[in-house]
Design a protein around this motif. Sequence first.
Motif, PDB file in Angstrom:
ATOM      1  N   LEU A   1       0.821  -1.216   0.000  1.00  0.00           N
ATOM      2  CA  LEU A   1       0.000   0.000   0.000  1.00  0.00           C
ATOM      3  C   LEU A   1       0.852   1.261   0.000  1.00  0.00           C
ATOM      4  N   GLY A   2       2.024   1.187   0.615  1.00  0.00           N
ATOM      5  CA  GLY A   2       2.887   2.359   0.710  1.00  0.00           C
ATOM      6  C   GLY A   2       3.664   2.667  -0.559  1.00  0.00           C
ATOM      7  N   ARG A   3       3.777   1.694  -1.454  1.00  0.00           N
ATOM      8  CA  ARG A   3       4.644   1.886  -2.627  1.00  0.00           C
ATOM      9  C   ARG A   3       3.920   1.934  -3.963  1.00  0.00           C
ATOM     10  N   ILE A   4       2.715   1.377  -4.053  1.00  0.00           N
ATOM     11  CA  ILE A   4       2.019   1.427  -5.334  1.00  0.00           C
ATOM     12  C   ILE A   4       1.559   2.858  -5.625  1.00  0.00           C
ATOM     13  N   SER A   5       1.313   3.146  -6.896  1.00  0.00           N
ATOM     14  CA  SER A   5       0.906   4.491  -7.310  1.00  0.00           C
ATOM     15  C   SER A   5      -0.590   4.600  -7.582  1.00  0.00           C
ATOM     16  N   SER A   6      -1.330   3.535  -7.349  1.00  0.00           N
ATOM     17  CA  SER A   6      -2.773   3.534  -7.592  1.00  0.00           C
ATOM     18  C   SER A   6      -3.464   4.593  -6.723  1.00  0.00           C
ATOM     19  N   THR A   7      -4.461   5.248  -7.307  1.00  0.00           N
ATOM     20  CA  THR A   7      -5.234   6.240  -6.557  1.00  0.00           C
ATOM     21  C   THR A   7      -6.577   5.676  -6.101  1.00  0.00           C
ATOM     22  N   ASP A   8      -7.065   4.645  -6.775  1.00  0.00           N
ATOM     23  CA  ASP A   8      -8.314   3.967  -6.409  1.00  0.00           C
ATOM     24  C   ASP A   8      -7.924   2.710  -5.627  1.00  0.00           C
ATOM     25  N   VAL A   9      -7.837   2.851  -4.306  1.00  0.00           N
ATOM     26  CA  VAL A   9      -7.382   1.750  -3.455  1.00  0.00           C
ATOM     27  C   VAL A   9      -8.367   1.522  -2.313  1.00  0.00           C
ATOM     28  N   THR A  10      -8.782   0.280  -2.146  1.00  0.00           N
ATOM     29  CA  THR A  10      -9.654  -0.103  -1.036  1.00  0.00           C
ATOM     30  C   THR A  10      -8.964  -1.185  -0.216  1.00  0.00           C
ATOM     31  N   GLU A  11      -8.815  -0.936   1.082  1.00  0.00           N
ATOM     32  CA  GLU A  11      -8.195  -1.906   1.988  1.00  0.00           C
ATOM     33  C   GLU A  11      -9.254  -2.431   2.944  1.00  0.00           C
ATOM     34  N   LEU A  12      -9.372  -3.756   3.037  1.00  0.00           N
ATOM     35  CA  LEU A  12     -10.332  -4.383   3.932  1.00  0.00           C
ATOM     36  C   LEU A  12      -9.615  -5.394   4.824  1.00  0.00           C
ATOM     37  N   VAL A  13      -9.933  -5.384   6.104  1.00  0.00           N
ATOM     38  CA  VAL A  13      -9.326  -6.314   7.057  1.00  0.00           C
ATOM     39  C   VAL A  13     -10.265  -7.497   7.277  1.00  0.00           C
TER      40      VAL A  13
END
Length: 259
Positions: free
Chosen positions: A206-218
Amino acid sequence: MPLMPGAEAYRHEGGETGVLICHGFTGSPQSMRPWGEYLAEWGLTVSVPLLPGHGTRWQDMQATGWPDWYAEVDRALRSLLDSCSRVFVCGLSMGATLTLRLAEKHGAAISGLVLVNPSVKADGLQIKAVPLLRHILPSAPGIASDIAREGGVELGYSRVPMRALHSLTKFWPVVRASLPQVTQPVLLLHSREDHVVHPSNTAMVLGRISSTDVTELVLERSYHVATLDHDAERIFAESHAFIERLSATTATEEVTAGG
């Protein structure tokens, strides 16, 4: 060697939206098949390839390495791109690592990524010692079936082939170095408790990709092989919603561009 029953590759011919699903290290399409079948029921074209050296016996993996595994998912991706108007790539663990590499290499040809417990680095002293250990030990205890659900079983090897593991450790820095090239929309799901891949892998991705549309789910109720665990239905439903949202956007853009 004959395949283990249930380790077969899976393919379903559906509509214009294709989905490639990549299984993990020492695993097989068995851990991905329920996911693939779920998406197939929604009319999607689905491909779950069997990686070289997998699905038979662990000794067969010793002659394979990450270029072989990547070549297989690359072939499967190109096949989907030939028959579908848009393609999404999903993966679990090393399958997510392969997914990231496909994204780095194919760029906008891939419409989106779904990553489940991705691995991009060595965690723990044992893995860091693999370059030396592979000369001494042919194999180590297996990592399959890290599943919280009672009775959950992953069809994978009972031993980890050390030469193949060494190749995986060589693959991680290749993928990490190009993570900024990942610009596609990303849905990343990761388990709160994972005994195979440390959560810091997710943070690094998550810290290195350049994507702007990012969804993180636990995923609160599952271990590493979450696609066969308590949160499996959530993974399937969230990935379908993600694919549908982006497919609708793409279709609208195509109509607008067409006039």
